[in-house]
Design a protein around this motif. Structure first.
Motif, PDB file in Angstrom:
ATOM      1  N   ALA A 230       0.831  -1.214   0.000  1.00  0.00           N
ATOM      2  CA  ALA A 230       0.000   0.000   0.000  1.00  0.00           C
ATOM      3  C   ALA A 230       0.861   1.257   0.000  1.00  0.00           C
ATOM      4  N   ILE A 231       1.955   1.234   0.785  1.00  0.00           N
ATOM      5  CA  ILE A 231       2.842   2.412   0.851  1.00  0.00           C
ATOM      6  C   ILE A 231       3.504   2.654  -0.498  1.00  0.00           C
ATOM      7  N   ILE A 232       3.986   1.581  -1.124  1.00  0.00           N
ATOM      8  CA  ILE A 232       4.633   1.718  -2.436  1.00  0.00           C
ATOM      9  C   ILE A 232       3.655   2.276  -3.462  1.00  0.00           C
ATOM     10  N   ALA A 233       2.438   1.696  -3.462  1.00  0.00           N
ATOM     11  CA  ALA A 233       1.427   2.164  -4.421  1.00  0.00           C
ATOM     12  C   ALA A 233       1.071   3.628  -4.177  1.00  0.00           C
ATOM     13  N   ILE A 302      -6.786   7.229  -7.798  1.00  0.00           N
ATOM     14  CA  ILE A 302      -6.483   5.806  -7.950  1.00  0.00           C
ATOM     15  C   ILE A 302      -6.016   5.203  -6.638  1.00  0.00           C
ATOM     16  N   ILE A 303      -5.520   6.025  -5.728  1.00  0.00           N
ATOM     17  CA  ILE A 303      -4.934   5.523  -4.486  1.00  0.00           C
ATOM     18  C   ILE A 303      -5.944   4.719  -3.681  1.00  0.00           C
ATOM     19  N   MET A 304      -7.127   5.285  -3.482  1.00  0.00           N
ATOM     20  CA  MET A 304      -8.111   4.647  -2.603  1.00  0.00           C
ATOM     21  C   MET A 304      -8.569   3.277  -3.123  1.00  0.00           C
ATOM     22  N   PRO A 305      -8.991   3.146  -4.381  1.00  0.00           N
ATOM     23  CA  PRO A 305      -9.384   1.806  -4.839  1.00  0.00           C
ATOM     24  C   PRO A 305      -8.240   0.804  -4.826  1.00  0.00           C
ATOM     25  N   PHE A 309      -8.457  -2.685  -2.744  1.00  0.00           N
ATOM     26  CA  PHE A 309      -8.235  -3.997  -3.369  1.00  0.00           C
ATOM     27  C   PHE A 309      -7.256  -4.821  -2.552  1.00  0.00           C
ATOM     28  N   LEU A 310      -6.146  -4.185  -2.122  1.00  0.00           N
ATOM     29  CA  LEU A 310      -5.179  -4.907  -1.297  1.00  0.00           C
ATOM     30  C   LEU A 310      -5.801  -5.315   0.038  1.00  0.00           C
ATOM     31  N   GLY A 354      -4.620   7.307   2.007  1.00  0.00           N
ATOM     32  CA  GLY A 354      -4.491   7.377   0.557  1.00  0.00           C
ATOM     33  C   GLY A 354      -5.455   8.371  -0.067  1.00  0.00           C
ATOM     34  N   SER A 355      -6.703   8.357   0.437  1.00  0.00           N
ATOM     35  CA  SER A 355      -7.694   9.265  -0.129  1.00  0.00           C
ATOM     36  C   SER A 355      -7.399  10.714   0.221  1.00  0.00           C
TER      37      SER A 355
END
Length: 648
Positions: A230-233, A302-305, A309-310, A354-355
């Motif tokens: 999640a952090i990388i994304a 894009i961060i939140m979805p 997903f993860l 993320g959001s």
């Protein structure tokens, strides 16, 4: 006035770009000005998060009580727990026996609802306490953020007054206005919407991680696997969205500058039929703003979805492994239920972080634009031990003055000039000769590069700017009026003046005549554009304001260009009555208005090429004579003069 390379492009990127981290640290230092509130907010959030984190674990105990009661009711009464388990193993129910062995059951005894009720009451208290502390944190944080923005807005306002004229000459007004309004508002909204949620999310992640490790290190390891992903994304997506957020607010500044310019020159745009070009420019910049805004919001969105997903993958893995651990008796059902709840809560703050990145990126981009203004180079400081002329006669002396806007383009070189007290000095010459620059140097809007300007024998750089400008009255070609009555606009020149003094200044500048024709007279309310009076009348009001100030030095920069010739002559006569112990500098293109000047200075390319009175300069047949003849001679004579001037 000659300017170095013209105005800068509106919304141009800052010369000194800053990264996300340093800007955030600078914002934190601003917030820490409210240290007591900030510490209370942090403590409230910490305790609130701890209470919220403990509640699922306690609620899991209630689940265990219910499940233990249900299983206990199915076992034969009168047996001990060990006897019941032994019977299960004898019948081949080893998995069920392993699960019951880890449970607190009494064969034949059902659910203890009183114990369940006590546990649920504790859970209720925990959640209510957590909510109240979260509300307190939000309330205090709102005070901190609003106070910080108020302080920052005041700091920007003070900074604007400390910036040199050079800064404004090189900046688009609309973009500067956008920085001190739109960017400050956007920063305020971003801070209010992200700080509490960000702190809560980070602390929640830490608290939940501790609780999950306490319940099951194995399941905690599975839950934590998604965090690096999640952090990388988030980092990679945020890195790609930041330039678009910067472009978004730069485009906003450029669009505001274009709108402000179009509205200010609306009549001129109509007169030249340039509406379509203005609309085309607006559409182009509006499209740029649309593109940068769309890209910034889409990429950050894009961060939140991605994190969701993860999180869903993580939930499936925990549910499967947790079920196996319950079946083996390694964990109770309540512990797995609590862990699943923790795992869902664990991904939720990550999702929230993320959001929030789009808001954070947008807010930091605005903060950087505000910091650009705060970090801009200010005017040189006033001397610590300033000097002040003992007598204010108005003797102005230029001694070998040199000045340039840019190092590679000299404008004024080795200029010397003495303006005697009570004299009117007219400065004439072609456009770009340095006339307005000369009076700007007197006012210290710019400082000389070499040489000295003395005011009554004192180097102007040894005086404070306030002292120098209190002795100076200035009327520009572009009249400036503020929203208020005509009386208030005139009284602006000296707030301590009596009404009779204001009326006297109005009469001397011939304002009184037209004001008395208005229905409300001096109480007529004007807007910022001076609506309700003509351009010439606006100019007369600004001249009355300068007269009221009773300055030692009076500067008129094309100040009478908006009035008719008769009124201009009357104003010249009024000025003659004000010249005792007062020096007047008049920049004029209409040479007929400076015939009575004591000294006429003719400038070309930053140099004084001639000086003297009207008759002396005409007799000299030099630059002044050519300028004078070009205004009053016929076209054929003008062409002849030009042809003669080109002969070797």
């Amino acid at each position: 006035m000659t300017r170095p390379g013209g105005p800068a492009l509106a919304g141009a990127p800052a010369e000194k770009a800053r990264s996300f981290g340093p800007s955030v640290k600078r914002l934190i230092r601003l917030l820490l000005a409210y240290r007591a509130f900030t510490v209370t907010v942090l403590a409230s959030i910490v305790v609130s998060v701890i209470l919220a984190a403990v509640a699922p674990r306690v609620l899991g105990h209630a689940t265990d009580l219910v499940f233990d009661g249900v299983i206990g009711a199915t076992l034969p009464a009168g047996l001990t727990k060990d006897q019941a388990i032994a019977g299960m193993r004898e019948s081949g129910q080893n998995t069920f026996a392993d699960m019951v062995s880890s449970m607190d059951v009494t064969p034949g005894v059902g659910v203890d609802f009183s114990a369940v009720g006590r546990v649920l009451m504790i859970v209720l208290i925990l959640y209510v306490g957590s909510s109240l502390l979260a509300w307190l944190a939000a309330y205090l944080l709102n005070i901190v953020v609003v106070g910080t923005i108020r302080h920052l807005r005041a700091e920007v306002e003070e900074k604007v007054h400390r910036l040199p004229l050079r800064y404004y000459d090189a900046s688009a007004r609309g973009d500067l206005l956008s920085r001190v309004t739109n960017d400050l508002d956007n920063l305020s909204q971003s801070l209010q919407q992200t700080i509490a949620q960000f702190l809560n999310s980070v602390l929640t992640v830490i608290a939940l991680l501790v609780m999950m490790i306490w319940i099951s290190p194995l399941l905690a390891l599975i839950a934590v696997v998604t965090v690096p992903l999640a952090i990388i994304a988030t980092t990679q997506i945020a890195k790609r969205s930041k330039p678009h957020f910067i472009a978004q607010w730069s485009s906003t500044g450029a669009l505001n500058a274009q709108v402000e310019e179009a509205f200010t020159g609306h009549e001129l745009v109509k007169a030249f039929g340039r509406q379509h070009e203005i609309e085309a420019t607006f559409d182009d910049r509006n499209s740029q703003l649309y593109e940068s805004s769309w890209r910034a919001q889409f990429i950050s969105g894009i961060i939140m979805p991605t994190i969701m997903f993860l999180g869903n993958l993580n939930y499936v893995a925990i549910a499967v492994v947790g079920g196996l651990r319950v079946a083996s008796g390694a964990l109770s059902l309540g512990e797995v239920q609590a862990f699943i709840q923790y795992s869902r809560q664990f991904t939720q703050p990550l999702t929230q972080i993320g959001s929030m990145f789009n808001l954070m990126q947008s807010g930091v981009a605005s903060a950087e634009r505000i910091f650009d203004v705060l970090d801009a180079e200010e005017e040189s400081a006033d001397p610590t031990d300033p000097e002040s002329p003992e007598h204010g006669h108005g003797l102005i002396a230029f001694e070998d003055v040199s000045f340039r806007y840019t190092d590679d383009k000299p404008l004024i070189e080795n200029l010397s000039l003495v303006a005697q007290p009570g004299h009117m000095v007219a400065i004439v010459g072609p456009t770009g000769a340095g006339k307005t620059t000369l009076v700007n140097l007197i006012m210290r809007f710019y400082d000389v590069d070499d040489g000295t300007i003395r005011v009554d024998g004192v180097d102007s750089r040894r005086m404070t700017r306030d002292d120098l400008r209190e002795r100076t009255g200035m009327v520009l070609q572009d009249s400036w009026l503020f929203g208020g009555t005509i009386y208030d606009n005139i009284a602006y020149g000296d707030p301590t003046a009596s009404r009779s003094e204001v009326m006297e200044a109005a009469e001397l500048s011939h304002v009184d005549h037209f004001v008395r024709t208005l229905p409300d007279g001096y109480d007529t309310v004007l807007d910022e554009e001076g609506g309700g009076v003509s351009a010439g009348e606006r100019q007369l009001i600004t001249i009355a304001r300068a007269f009221l100030a009773k300055p030692t030095i009076l500067i008129l920069d094309e100040a009478t260009s908006s009035v008719d010739t008769r009124t201009e002559l009357l104003i010249q006569k009024a000025m003659a009555n004000l010249r005792t112990d007062r020096t007047s500098f008049v920049i004029a293109h209409r040479l007929s208005t400076v015939r009575d000047a004591d000294v006429i200075v003719v400038m070309e390319d930053g140099r004084i090429v001639e000086q003297g009175n009207h008759d002396q300069l005409l007799a000299a047949q030099g630059a002044y004579c050519r300028l004078y003849n070009s205004q009053f001679a016929g076209p054929a004579e003008v062409e002849a003069d030009h042809a003669h001037a080109e002969l070797p």
